[in-house]
Each structure stands twice: as structure tokens, then as C-alpha cells.
Scaffold this motif. Structure first.
Motif, PDB file in Angstrom:
ATOM      1  N   PRO A   1       0.836  -1.209   0.000  1.00  0.00           N
ATOM      2  CA  PRO A   1       0.000   0.000   0.000  1.00  0.00           C
ATOM      3  C   PRO A   1       0.870   1.258   0.000  1.00  0.00           C
ATOM      4  CG  PRO A   1      -0.565  -1.466   1.836  1.00  0.00           C
ATOM      5  CD  PRO A   1       0.681  -1.993   1.233  1.00  0.00           C
ATOM      6  N   LYS A   2       0.294   2.394  -0.352  1.00  0.00           N
ATOM      7  CA  LYS A   2       1.040   3.665  -0.364  1.00  0.00           C
ATOM      8  C   LYS A   2       1.747   3.908   0.963  1.00  0.00           C
ATOM      9  CE  LYS A   2       1.361   6.168  -3.892  1.00  0.00           C
ATOM     10  NZ  LYS A   2       0.631   5.984  -5.119  1.00  0.00           N
ATOM     11  N   THR A   3       1.032   3.581   2.047  1.00  0.00           N
ATOM     12  CA  THR A   3       1.664   3.669   3.362  1.00  0.00           C
ATOM     13  C   THR A   3       2.004   2.253   3.810  1.00  0.00           C
ATOM     14  OG1 THR A   3       0.513   5.702   3.936  1.00  0.00           O
ATOM     15  CG2 THR A   3       1.297   4.334   5.769  1.00  0.00           C
ATOM     16  N   PHE A   4       3.287   2.011   4.024  1.00  0.00           N
ATOM     17  CA  PHE A   4       3.685   0.633   4.347  1.00  0.00           C
ATOM     18  C   PHE A   4       4.828   0.615   5.351  1.00  0.00           C
ATOM     19  CE2 PHE A   4       7.705   0.332   2.012  1.00  0.00           C
ATOM     20  CZ  PHE A   4       7.609   1.418   1.152  1.00  0.00           C
ATOM     21  N   VAL A   5       4.939  -0.536   6.012  1.00  0.00           N
ATOM     22  CA  VAL A   5       6.029  -0.739   6.973  1.00  0.00           C
ATOM     23  C   VAL A   5       7.306  -0.974   6.167  1.00  0.00           C
ATOM     24  CG1 VAL A   5       6.938  -2.187   8.824  1.00  0.00           C
ATOM     25  CG2 VAL A   5       4.470  -1.751   8.661  1.00  0.00           C
ATOM     26  N   LYS A   6       8.202  -0.020   6.256  1.00  0.00           N
ATOM     27  CA  LYS A   6       9.425  -0.097   5.457  1.00  0.00           C
ATOM     28  C   LYS A   6      10.471  -0.952   6.163  1.00  0.00           C
ATOM     29  CE  LYS A   6      13.073   2.946   3.902  1.00  0.00           C
ATOM     30  NZ  LYS A   6      13.546   4.315   3.746  1.00  0.00           N
TER      31      LYS A   6
END
Ligand code: GCB
Length: 593
Positions: free
Chosen positions: A201-206
Motif C-alpha cells: 500500500p502507499k503507506t507501508f512498513v518499510k
């Protein structure tokens, strides 16, 4: 046409544009629990000794039927021969066995949809040694280092429909690389670990770093999380079995950290307890299995979970008679099975980062690990670009494996000449390891002053564990010098005998006695064991080596391209006499504890 013609006339700088950019293990670092689309399988392939592909820009050719091509090219990436990925080309055809240079891999990647709220990453497990990545003719970057993973973000590059992915992989040995031209292992080439696509997703756990703090309380778990995308959101991390369920606030860079009180059952080789960890950010969810333990060095002592520990080890290369680099799960399992039969609790994964499945298995099965980067022998210590490469390999390894309880030691090099440049270089690496991860020990295979016959290495002051490769009874022919060597040394820190051993050839035409005979090898083991077990500062041994391994530089009639110091022959089945000697010795150590 004109470009193509010019490419024949001028030799300068054809590769400069492709060496500028350096890809790293960045962007999407944490992949635990994610679903990937595998790009393993058959890829079009061509070796390219003269780098004609870079000169003629093969990557810019569009796929089309041969009879429609507007100009002649010397290769068509879209048709012809294929090879499997992952693999080492050296093992696929006899004419590629010693090939060193560029080779081109091409395959179609079909993208069904590219939703606006998703990002797309290409992850390459490892390619030996540098890897230039092209998508639909566009150069996306170059990665240096043959044993660590790296990513390329394809979000704004890939199109819906058919895409063409090309990798130009080059395994030529040069002076400025890490390792440099000369090593005692085989220089395999190719894309030899998994290639995958990840949608997030656009916001993700990097990134996610979970570990027990080494503060002697055995009760504090530190969690670092990094989120890419909307950092106004928070992240959540839970470890259900420990009752941990934390909401973690993020700073403007998407980074957050908590320290949580908990009393986990500690991970150790005897009880390799792991806990399921789940992290979420927005709709993104990742998982890992993490063990909690404390490894510590005080003076000449090593402590695992507060108890003094002796590392009953064995060194191992990632080498296979048929695959080249180890590619198969069964091979990895067999390695740990053999280590278990040896009564080991420790493995030295020499001399470069091994497949990431190795440390995962070691976590599950209960083995402590020494992991290493190929700062091997006399690399170009004065060259800042060489340092950057080594430092990056270390960073990529630490990022990949720092949730693995099994990994207790980061080793920054092996048998390097004592110069000021080398000291500064390797101290820089130790600093990197400590800065990225304060929960493990640092080491290196250090130096011996052969005139004084004692441990003497200025690097020793910066590391926790002094690795010593000693070959008394082999390269140092007078075995008794080992006794003097140990008497003369006053390390003040734990010493791990990171290598010792002898060649023992057991094939056709084998000798009954003398160098290269199995009997001689066994005798070296007998004497080494008897001598080393008496020394208080020796806190571990990882003899050289579990299996015979392939190497270009050893060509006498007993070697024939193999280093024969394995306790087991290259078939990974036939045990030499020394196997049992070491196994029995480790069994007695196990009982004493
Ligand atoms: C060493 C090296 C190792 C070699 C070994 C040998 O000291 O660290 O890479 O393979 O000796 O067999 O000579």
C-alpha cells in the motif's frame, strides 16, 4: 545506426553512465510475511564478454520480429537461449565455467493493474557481482556487492500490460571490489538468489527491528519501526504471546520506537524459542518470528543469557558441487543436520553473506551464527569507493538479518594486512555495525605477528571477539609452535579460533600418510583439540571447514580445483576421519556444561 557504428570506434566511457547510480537495500527493507510475485524461472540469457550490450544499447531494443528490425544488432534480448533464475551460470554450461564478465538476463513482466494507492518494488536476493537494472529500455540503477539483497522501486516505471525487465550482471574481479581479485573460493556468476515483485500500500512498513536490550535485565524489548508514506498515522506492533500490543507514534520521517517491558522465554541453542511479531501501518501488515537473547563479552568471557558459553563451531562456505552457490532448501537443512551431528552450537558463515534462509533456519533450529562480509585479504583499503562498497554490503546484511537471534557476531573481515589504511577502514566498519545494531558482538579474523609468534592486531581494541585463523600442523608446519603461540598471546578478549584444519583427500589415488592424506588431517585435528581445550581465553572454535569446496587456485593432483579441508567430501555425504574426532570433542564439551 550511427550510435551503433560509433560504438565500434571508441572505447572510452561506454559504461560510465551505468556505473554512476548505486542501488541499495532501501525502500522496501522488511519483507517478512509479505506475499511476493516470484520472477524466478526461465530468463533469456547471453554472456557478453566485450560489453557489446552496453555499447550497442541492447536494453533499448524493442521486442519485434527479426525481419522487421530497422538496423542490425549483434544480439536480440527477446529471443534465443534461456537459463533458470536463480542459478550460477558457471554451473550451467562448461563453456561458461570460467566466464567472468557481463551477462544479460531478460524477461517479460506482465502487470495486470497498477492501482494508484499501491507501490511496486523489485527485490533481487543477490547477483554476483554488480547488477545493472533496466525496465522497458530505461536504466534504473546499478547495485554493487554479490551477496546482499537490493530493491528497485518500479511504481512510476512499470506500465499496465507487458514490461521487459533486463539485468546486466557482471562478475569480473577487479582490484577495487569487495572481495578483490584474489580469493580462496570460486567466483561464480549470475542471479543466484530469488527475484521477486512486491506490491505494498502507499503507506507501508518499510523496516522493523525487534530485539531484547542487552542490559542484563532480560526484560526490555526494543522495537524500531519505519513507515513510508503517511507518517501522520501511527504503527502498531504486537507480540501476542507476551501480551505486547503497542501503538507507536511516528516522527516526520516515519520513524518510531518503543521499549516494552516483557519477560520472554530466552532464545538459546538448547531452547530456540521464537515469538510471532506482527506490525501494521494503515492497511499494511508484516510478520516475523523473533527470538530474544543477550550475547555479551566481558574481558575474556562470552556470555549467552548471562551464562558463560563456548562456541562449538564449524565454518561453512555457500558452495555446492552442482549448484555452485547453495540454492536448495534441502541443502541448507542438510548443512544444519551435519552441524548437529558434530554437536555444534555455532556456525561461521564464511566469507560473505549467505542466503537469508540460513539465519532463519538457524533461529528455528538453535544455532548461533557468525556472519561476515567479504573484506578478504588485501582489498583496496585506501580507496574510498572500496570502503563505500564494503560499508554498504555490511549495512545491507545488518538490515536483512538484524531480527535473527541466531546471529551473534558481525565479522568485518578476514586476514587483512596490517596497515594504517586497513585499520581505519575496518574500524569504520565496526562503527557501522555498532551504530546500526547495539545487540551483537563484532569480530574479524585478526592478525598474528609471525616473528613474535603471538596475536597482535591493532584492530583487536575495537572489536569484541578476536578471530584467529591458525594452521599449525599445516601452513605452519611445526605444530608445537601453536603452544608457544598461545603462551605468547595475552589477548584480554575472547578468542575464537575462526579457522584451523588441514587438507584431506579421500578420492581415487588418495595417500595413506603425509600432507593431503586423511590420516594427516585427522592427526592435525587430534593435536589441535588437545591443545586448544586447555586455553582459558579460547572461547570458541570453528574449524575450516564443513565441506570440501570449489576453488580455482588449488590445482595439485589431490586438489584439482577443490579445497580439501572439508570434514565431509564435496559429495556432502562422505565423512572423513576428523569428523568424528571433532564430534566427540564437542560432545564432551556439551556434557561438561
Ligand atoms: C584461510 C582463509 C580461507 C582459506 C583457508 C585455506 O586462512 O581464510 O579462506 O580457504 O585459509 O584453506 O587456506
Amino acid at each position: 545506426g550511427a550510435d551503433n557504428a560509433l560504438a565500434c570506434l571508441h572505447d572510452e566511457d561506454y559504461d560510465v553512465p551505468f556505473n554512476k547510480q548505486n542501488l541499495n537495500y532501501e525502500g522496501l527493507i522488511f519483507v517478512g510475511g509479505r506475499e511476493a510475485e516470484s520472477l524466478n524461472g526461465e530468463w533469456n540469457f547471453c554472456v557478453d564478454l566485450l560489453d557489446t550490450g552496453l555499447r550497442q544499447k541492447w536494453f533499448a531494443m524493442t521486442p519485434m520480429p527479426a525481419e522487421e528490425r530497422p538496423e542490425p544488432y549483434d544480439y536480440d534480448p527477446y529471443v534465443g537461449e534461456t537459463v533458470p533464475v536463480p542459478s550460477c551460470w558457471s554451473m550451467l554450461k562448461e563453456k561458461w565455467y570460467f566466464f567472468e564478465g557481463s551477462a544479460w538476463y531478460t524477461r517479460a513482466v506482465d502487470i495486470a493493474e497498477m492501482p494508484a494507492d499501491e507501490r511496486l518494488f523489485l527485490r533481487i536476493g543477490a547477483a554476483q557481482y554488480d547488477c545493472k537494472v533496466f525496465l522497458n529500455g530505461e536504466f534504473l540503477g546499478n547495485h554493487y556487492g554479490g551477496s546482499t539483497p537490493f530493491n528497485v522501486e518500479l511504481t512510476d516505471k512499470a506500465k499496465v500490460g507487458q514490461n521487459w525487465l533486463m539485468l546486466c550482471v557482471n562478475n569480473a574481479r577487479t582490484l577495487d571490489r569487495v572481495p578483490m581479485r584474489n580469493t580462496d573460493w570460486f567466483n561464480y556468476g549470475g542471479v543466484y538468489r530469488a527475484v521477486e515483485l512486491y506490491r505494498v500500500p502507499k503507506t507501508f512498513v518499510k523496516d522493523l527491528f525487534v530485539r531484547m536490550l542487552p542490559d542484563d535485565t532480560y526484560s526490555k524489548i526494543a522495537i524500531d519501526v519505519e513507515v513510508d508514506g503517511d507518517s501522520s498515522q501511527s504503527a502498531k506492533v504486537s507480540i501476542a504471546e507476551l501480551g505486547i500490543d503497542e501503538e507507536i507514534a511516528l516522527d516526520a520521517n516515519g520513524k518510531g520506537k518503543v521499549i516494552v517491558e516483557a519477560k520472554p522465554e530466552l532464545w538459546s541453542p538448547e531452547t530456540p524459542r521464537l515469538y510471532d511479531v506482527v506490525a501494521t501501518a494503515g492497511s499494511d501488515r508484516v510478520t516475523d518470528r523473533v527470538g530474544f537473547r543477550q550475547i555479551k563479552q566481558i574481558g575474556e568471557e562470552l556470555f549467552l543469557n548471562g551464562k558463560s558459553v563456548f562456541l562449538r563451531g564449524i565454518s561453512v562456505h555457500e558452495d555446492d558441487e552442482f549448484q555452485g552457490k547453495v540454492l536448495l532448501d534441502d541443502d541448507l537443512k542438510q548443512r544444519f543436520q551435519h552441524a548437529k551431528e558434530l554437536n555444534c552450537n555455532f556456525l561461521r558463515l564464511a566469507h560473505y553473506p549467505h542466503d537469508e534462509r540460513a539465519s532463519k533456519l538457524a533461529d528455528e533450529l538453535g544455532f548461533m551464527l557468525w556472519e561476515e562480509i567479504p573484506v578478504y585479504w588485501a582489498i583496496d583499503f585506501k580507496n574510498p569507493a572500496t570502503f563505500k562498497d564494503a560499508d554498504n554490503q555490511l549495512r545491507e546484511l545488518v538490515k536483512r538479518d538484524r531480527n535473527r537471534a541466531s546471529v551473534i557476531i558481525w565479522s568485518v573481515g578476514n586476514e587483512n594486512p596490517d596497515t594504517d589504511e586497513r585499520l581505519a577502514f575496518m574500524k569504520g566498519l565496526v562503527d557501522t555495525a555498532n551504530e546500526m545494531d547495539g545487540t551483537r558482538l563484532t569480530s574479524a579474523a585478526c592478525l598474528v605477528n609471525h616473528t613474535k609468534n603471538r596475536i597482535e592486531d591493532r584492530l583487536a581494541q575495537y572489536i569484541n571477539v578476536i578471530g584467529i585463523n591458525e594452521y599449525y600442523g599445516w601452513y605452519e608446519e611445526n605444530f608445537d609452535d601453536l603452544i608457544e603461540f598461545l603462551d605468547n598471546s595475552d589477548p584480554g578478549k575472547p578468542v575464537v579460533i575462526s579457522e584451523t584444519g588441514a587438507d584431506g583427500y579421500i578420492g581415487e589415488g588418495k595417500l595413506e600418510k603425509g600432507f593431503f592424506s586423511e590420516a594427516y588431517m585427522a592427526e592435525v585435528y587430534r593435536k589441535q583439540i588437545a591443545t586448544l581445550k586447555e586455553r582459558a581465553f579460547v572461547k570458541g572454535i570453528s574449524p575450516w571447514i564443513l565441506y570440501d569446496f570449489r576453488v580455482e587456485r588449488r590445482q595439485n593432483m589431490y586438489q584439482r580445483g577443490w579445497n580439501r579441508k572439508g570434514l565431509i567430501a564435496s559429495d556432502k555425504k562422505t565423512k572423513k576421519e576428523a569428523f568424528k574426532l571433532l564430534s566427540d570433542f564437542y560432545a564432551t564439551l556439551k556434557e561438561e556444561r
